[in-house]
Design an enzyme around this catalytic site. Structure first.
Site, short mmCIF file in Angstrom:
data_model
loop_
_atom_site.label_atom_id
_atom_site.label_comp_id
_atom_site.label_asym_id
_atom_site.label_seq_id
_atom_site.Cartn_x
_atom_site.Cartn_y
_atom_site.Cartn_z
N LYS A 174 0.86 -1.18 0.00
CA LYS A 174 0.00 0.00 0.00
C LYS A 174 0.89 1.23 0.00
O LYS A 174 1.41 1.64 1.03
CB LYS A 174 -0.93 0.06 1.22
N GLY A 207 -4.44 5.32 5.12
CA GLY A 207 -4.04 4.61 6.32
C GLY A 207 -5.20 4.07 7.12
O GLY A 207 -5.15 2.94 7.63
N GLY A 211 -4.61 0.56 5.06
CA GLY A 211 -3.53 0.43 6.04
C GLY A 211 -3.96 -0.32 7.29
O GLY A 211 -3.28 -1.25 7.74
N GLU A 249 9.97 2.03 10.57
CA GLU A 249 11.02 3.02 10.29
C GLU A 249 10.31 4.37 10.34
O GLU A 249 9.50 4.70 9.46
CB GLU A 249 11.64 2.76 8.92
N CYS A 282 13.60 11.75 6.91
CA CYS A 282 13.54 11.46 8.35
C CYS A 282 14.93 11.51 8.98
O CYS A 282 15.05 11.74 10.18
CB CYS A 282 12.89 10.11 8.59
N GLU A 382 9.81 17.19 14.79
CA GLU A 382 10.24 16.92 13.42
C GLU A 382 9.46 17.84 12.49
O GLU A 382 8.23 17.76 12.40
CB GLU A 382 10.00 15.46 13.05
#
Length: 478
Positions: A174, A207, A211, A249, A282, A382
């Site tokens: 996906k 998602g 997901g 990850e 990232c 982030e």
């Protein structure tokens, strides 16, 4: 308008069960550039069932034959590199030259490294000396669900699909609904490489839909996910009821420790690395910690470099950065830049709004904050945009403390000519990866972090092992 409404299930292109259109937005223009369909539960079920049927046959296929399929896949990928670059440039805003060199190149790099690792992989080997008849066998996990992001599409697709193929797993991919065109193209490559029907399947979705359906499906033995820490937590919770393996990850907030003895290009290199891919990485070094004797000059260099970085359309050639992926990311980054200003960081480059001359598209001004403190939002969250935060430190111990004072732990960086210091810091920094003096990871080295950055180890031998179960055997006949 590109129309890509079909899914790839059981070796053929099929229409979704209940079509639900989703428009892919060109981030350079803010205009729809393609339309896809999002899947529903019936589509997920069909893809998982196809993977389940194909599982025994693919697992029993000799490793050399599985590897040969991957080698064919690499040749097709390379032959159609220009098509892949165009797809990624359109869907997620990578400038076309950058897409050709780096975005496409990442996939070639990973596939090549997996091929090399697979040739040396011992699927059954002795446990060790002094243990006669004791063997270790690597066997495929089974059906795996692969959920990939939009920021480095082929980087992440190849880091998951290729080792799963080599390990003998069957799969459902996906991709991000923000950047699905490259993955649909990749499905064409897999088909052309002669991978048997049902081994690789692709269903577009979001998602909350596909997901979650993959994460909770009882016939899916493993989820491999790359994306935000927030989404990683949700996937872990969803997967818990079926006790499936979850490899994550996730995000990062990398610290770049620049010592007074760093090479003369260290600061400029760190700024460009932070701004690379419009800051949408990232592992970007977004916190620059500078030893005080070098601090003032480092701030000057960072401001000059950021000001020199050009921003422009993904469709134009040249060495510039493009837009961020969508309106939501644009607004989030603007909000975080505003928080830096309000919390007292010194703005030395960039700032709010689009760059001069750009009144449409999700373009961000390359931004640098100086005189930051650890508690500031720009030092903690982030940002996922071209925004760098700089602060001084006085001692090595202080630098390590600041660097490690984050829930993340993906990549940290060290710039120093002192080899003993570099070796010491490589062990003290709490992260899955440490890169020093501009030297990137070696071919086949694992990519992954600790803590809120997830604990995946993608790439090379470690990436293949992630898709394997390890079986202990005793009484093996010599």
């Amino acid at each position: 308008m590109i129309e890509k409404r079909l899914f790839y299930i059981d070796g053929q292109w099929v229409a979704p069960d209940l079509p639900r259109d989703h428009f892919v937005i060109d981030p350079s223009t803010e205009e729809p550039c393609a339309v896809i369909s999002l899947g529903d539960r019936a589509d997920t079920e069909a893809a998982v069932a196809a993977a389940l049927r194909a599982g025994p046959g693919w697992a029993a296929t000799p490793p050399a034959e599985r590897l040969a399929a991957v080698e064919r896949l690499l040749a097709i990928y390379q032959a159609r590199a220009e098509d892949m670059a165009a797809a990624m440039s359109l869907e997620m805003g990578a400038p076309i030259d950058f897409a050709r060199e780096s975005q496409v190149g990442a996939g070639i790099w990973h596939i090549s490294n997996f091929i090399k690792a697979a040739k040396d992989f011992k699927w059954v080997h002795p446990l060790g000396d002094g243990t006669p008849g004791a063997m270790i066998a690597y066997e495929p996990v089974g059906v795996v669900g692969l959920i990939t992001p939009w920021n480095w599409p082929m980087n992440q697709v190849t880091l998951k699909v290729v080792p799963a193929l080599i390990a003998g797993c069957t799969m459902v991919l996906k991709p991000s609904e923000e950047a699905p065109l490259s993955s649909l193209l990749f499905a064409e490559f897999v088909h052309a490489a002669g991978v048997p029907a049902g081994v690789f399947n692709l269903v577009n979705g979001d998602g909350a839909g596909v997901g979650t359906q993959l994460s909770t499906h009882p016939d899916v033995e493993m989820i491999s996910f790359t994306g935000s820490t927030r989404a990683g937590k949700a996937i872990s919770q969803a997967a818990a009821s079926t006790l499936k393996r979850v490899c994550l990850e996730l995000g990062g907030k990398g610290a770049n420790l620049v010592f007074a003895d760093a090479d003369e290009n260290a600061v400029a290199r760190g700024v460009r690395h932070c701004m690379n891919n419009s800051g949408q990485s990232c592992n970007a070094p977004t916190r620059m910690l500078v030893e005080r004797p070098l601090y003032d000059r480092a701030v000057e260099i960072a401001a000059e470099v950021a000001a020199s970085i050009k921003v422009g359309s993904a469709h134009e050639p040249g060495r510039h950065i493009g837009p961020v992926v969508n309106a939501a990311q644009f607004e989030k980054i603007q909000s975080l830049i505003e928080s830096g200003i309000k919390e007292g960081a010194r703005l030395v480059a960039g700032g709010l709004g689009r760059p001069e001359g750009l009144n449409k598209g999700f373009f961000i001004r390359p931004t640098v904050f100086a005189d930051c403190t650890p508690e500031m939002t720009v030092m903690r969250e982030e940002i996922f945009g071209p925004v760098l935060s700089i602060m001084p430190f006085d001692t090595e111990a202080e630098a390590v403390e600041i660097a490690n004072a984050t829930p993340y732990g993906l990549t940290n960086y060290v710039q120093s000519q002192d080899g003993a210091r570099r070796n010491r810091l490589a062990r003290l920094l709490r992260s899955g990866m440490v890169e020093m003096n501009g030297q990137s990871r070696g071919a086949g080295a694992p990519f992954g972090g600790v803590r809120a950055s997830g604990r995946a180890r993608e790439g090379g031998r470690w990436g293949i092992e992630e898709f394997c179960e390890v079986k202990s055997i005793s009484g093996w006949a010599e």
